[in-house]
Design a protein around this motif. Structure first.
Motif, PDB file in Angstrom:
ATOM      1  N   TYR A 165      52.181 -83.703   3.865  1.00 14.55           N
ATOM      2  CA  TYR A 165      51.785 -82.515   3.119  1.00 14.55           C
ATOM      3  C   TYR A 165      50.329 -82.109   3.376  1.00 14.55           C
ATOM      4  N   CYS A 166      49.427 -83.079   3.509  1.00 19.93           N
ATOM      5  CA  CYS A 166      48.017 -82.759   3.774  1.00 19.93           C
ATOM      6  C   CYS A 166      47.729 -82.710   5.276  1.00 19.93           C
ATOM      7  N   GLY A 167      48.217 -83.709   6.001  1.00 22.76           N
ATOM      8  CA  GLY A 167      47.918 -83.799   7.420  1.00 22.76           C
ATOM      9  C   GLY A 167      48.651 -82.794   8.274  1.00 22.76           C
ATOM     10  N   VAL A 168      49.895 -82.484   7.950  1.00 21.60           N
ATOM     11  CA  VAL A 168      50.676 -81.537   8.742  1.00 21.60           C
ATOM     12  C   VAL A 168      50.593 -80.134   8.152  1.00 21.60           C
ATOM     13  N   LEU A 169      50.970 -79.978   6.876  1.00 20.46           N
ATOM     14  CA  LEU A 169      51.007 -78.643   6.280  1.00 20.46           C
ATOM     15  C   LEU A 169      49.626 -78.126   5.879  1.00 20.46           C
TER      16      LEU A 169
END
Length: 167
Positions: free
Chosen positions: A28-32
């Motif tokens: 959620y933080c690293g990709v999106l």
């Protein structure tokens, strides 16, 4: 006929049960690109876009090490994340491709354009942007006539802004 709900009502944040908090945060933080707002040790985290207190809660309170529910059971179908414009949705698609996240599908619904995928815990996600309501398809009675057609991912990707130097 019952009285309709107040037109100002909105759906707020969602809490997702996850098996591994670190894995969920990486997605959620690293990709999106959501930002971590608050964390409760290894059990829960709250993330958002734009500094809001939280749009998504991720927790392992009842699910640490768990498995997704099997197909054919009830539960959440997907969480829909609304992007403000087509370029922002294109950026999300670029991020997914860069991180080799498989897509479950993509569709043009007439009223919106959407990309479908699953998070690492098997939770369904829809990333979408709405069209201007004046452009929504209508039937002969003037009612909204949503459709499901193919979404041209190459054309969408062409609208992605270049990644920022901090990316």
């Amino acid at each position: 006929m019952s009285t309709p709900i107040h037109p100002g009502v909105r759906i707020g944040h969602v809490h997702l049960k996850v098996a591994d908090l670190e894995r969920a945060l990486a997605f959620y933080c690293g990709v999106l690109g959501f930002q971590l707002r608050q964390r409760y040790g290894p059990q829960a985290a709250f993330i958002s876009a734009g500094g809001y207190h939280h749009h998504i809660g991720l927790n392992t309170w009842e699910s640490r090490g768990g498995k997704p529910p099997p197909p054919g059971t009830t539960g959440l179908y997907h969480v829909a994340i609304l992007y403000p414009d087509r370029a922002s949705l294109a950026d999300a698609l670029r991020r997914l491709i860069e991180h080799k996240v498989p897509l479950d599908g993509a569709a043009d619904h007439g009223v919106s354009e959407a990309i479908y995928l699953q998070d690492p815990d098997g939770n369904g996600i829809e990333l979408y942007t709405d069209r201007d309501p004046a452009a929504w398809p209508r039937d002969a009675k003037g009612e909204i006539a949503m459709t499901t057609g193919p979404l041209d991912l190459d054309a969408l990707l062409a609208e992605s802004p270049s990644p920022s130097p901090s990316s």
